[in-house]
Enzyme design. Structure first.
Site, PDB file in Angstrom:
ATOM      1  N   GLU A 201       0.854  -1.185   0.000  1.00  0.00           N
ATOM      2  CA  GLU A 201       0.000   0.000   0.000  1.00  0.00           C
ATOM      3  C   GLU A 201       0.899   1.247   0.000  1.00  0.00           C
ATOM      4  O   GLU A 201       2.010   1.225   0.540  1.00  0.00           O
ATOM      5  CB  GLU A 201      -0.846  -0.051   1.271  1.00  0.00           C
ATOM      6  CG  GLU A 201      -1.866   1.032   1.469  1.00  0.00           C
ATOM      7  CD  GLU A 201      -2.611   0.842   2.799  1.00  0.00           C
ATOM      8  OE1 GLU A 201      -3.686   1.421   2.942  1.00  0.00           O
ATOM      9  OE2 GLU A 201      -2.110   0.119   3.693  1.00  0.00           O
TER      10      GLU A 201
ATOM     11  N   LYS B  88      -9.577   1.598  -1.596  1.00  0.00           N
ATOM     12  CA  LYS B  88      -9.743   1.032  -0.256  1.00  0.00           C
ATOM     13  C   LYS B  88     -11.115   1.384   0.327  1.00  0.00           C
ATOM     14  O   LYS B  88     -11.491   2.543   0.416  1.00  0.00           O
ATOM     15  CB  LYS B  88      -8.632   1.560   0.650  1.00  0.00           C
ATOM     16  CG  LYS B  88      -8.544   0.904   2.013  1.00  0.00           C
ATOM     17  CD  LYS B  88      -7.334   1.459   2.755  1.00  0.00           C
ATOM     18  CE  LYS B  88      -7.091   0.779   4.073  1.00  0.00           C
ATOM     19  NZ  LYS B  88      -5.898   1.338   4.762  1.00  0.00           N
TER      20      LYS B  88
ATOM     21  N   CYS C 167      -5.027  -3.763   2.970  1.00  0.00           N
ATOM     22  CA  CYS C 167      -4.655  -3.590   4.368  1.00  0.00           C
ATOM     23  C   CYS C 167      -5.808  -3.804   5.347  1.00  0.00           C
ATOM     24  O   CYS C 167      -6.222  -4.919   5.619  1.00  0.00           O
ATOM     25  CB  CYS C 167      -4.007  -2.217   4.544  1.00  0.00           C
ATOM     26  SG  CYS C 167      -3.048  -2.038   6.071  1.00  0.00           S
TER      27      CYS C 167
END
Length: 268
Positions: free
Chosen positions: A45, A116, A154
């Site tokens: 990321e 995300k 993540c």
């Protein structure tokens, strides 16, 4: 190495507040991974730019999907015959916040984009102060050598619905760029969640993290039974696994959990 397998690499490094330095690290790792037979290479990321703590430089260094970062990845992917998956700071609409985006890039351009969904407003952090959450959308996937790949990022690991949606989209391998922040038990959470997402969906998971001191490291590739089949420690390094596309079918014959479930995922 079986010629029927597909090479997947996770490339662990610590992105910094220098776009060129990050691209240099990406290129070095890509060449090393390609030499070892990788066809898909996963980076962390925020691979294009990262600063801790977050500040206004995030927006100043954000790019469009057709910007120099993606163009450089496209040229590198074309040169090596691979697909590169990496975190990008993408420009957002309001000019202050940015999008935490993952791009999958082949030599022919972008194969998939993921923004995300779950922002890291936890463990004392406030990612939403700087990042705009992605919109709910069907998973974008891409295929390499018969394997279907999907993207998540993540903190999304803590929300099993994200991985389940990838399974519903026919994904064989979930790719997880991350900056898994260090802290008490965080290495344990990281490994446990990666293995759980693989076990419950009976697919492969490949995750790339930042190195310490900010990340936990331990980038890994996990098989459909939750076994880490390739892993990095805490150094800047790559790990490569040569994945058998038939492994998923073999596991699902014994453990048909996806078929037996009685619930589906619906947006909140």
């Amino acid at each position: 190495m079986n010629h029927d397998t597909v090479g997947i690499a996770v490339a662990q490094f610590a992105p910094v507040a220098s776009r060129q330095s990050n691209l240099d690290d990406i290129e070095t790792a890509a060449h090393a991974a390609a030499r070892r037979g990788a066809r898909v290479i996963v980076y962390p990321e925020y691979s294009s730019y990262f600063v801790n703590p977050f500040d206004a430089s995030l927006a100043e260094n954000a790019e469009d999907l057709d910007g120099p970062f993606v163009r450089t990845l496209t040229a590198l992917a074309a040169d090596l015959g691979v697909v590169i998956v990496a975190g990008l700071l993408e420009k957002a609409d309001d000019g202050r916040r940015v999008r935490n985006t993952v791009v999958a890039v082949g030599g022919d351009g972008i194969r998939a984009v993921y923004r995300k969904l779950h922002l890291y407003d936890a463990f004392g952090q406030r990612e939403s102060d700087w990042i705009e959450a992605g919109e709910l959308a069907p998973p974008q996937t891409f295929v390499v050598d018969g394997l279907r790949f999907g993207l998540m990022t993540c903190y999304d690991l803590r929300f099993p619905e994200v991985a389940r949606l990838l399974a519903d989209a026919g994904v064989d391998v979930a790719l997880v760029p991350a900056e898994w922040v260090r802290g008490p038990l965080k290495e344990h959470h990281w490994q446990t969640l990666l293995q759980a997402r693989a076990i419950e969906n009976t697919f492969f998971v490949a995750a790339a993290d930042h190195t310490p001191p900010l990340g936990v490291g331990h980038s890994m590739i996990v098989d459909p039974q939750g076994v880490a089949i390739a892993q990095v420690g805490t150094a800047t390094d790559i790990a490569v696994a040569h994945v058998d596309p038939q492994a998923i079918a073999r596991v699902r014959r014994v453990n048909p959990a996806l078929e037996l479930r009685r619930f589906r995922v619906t947006p909140r």
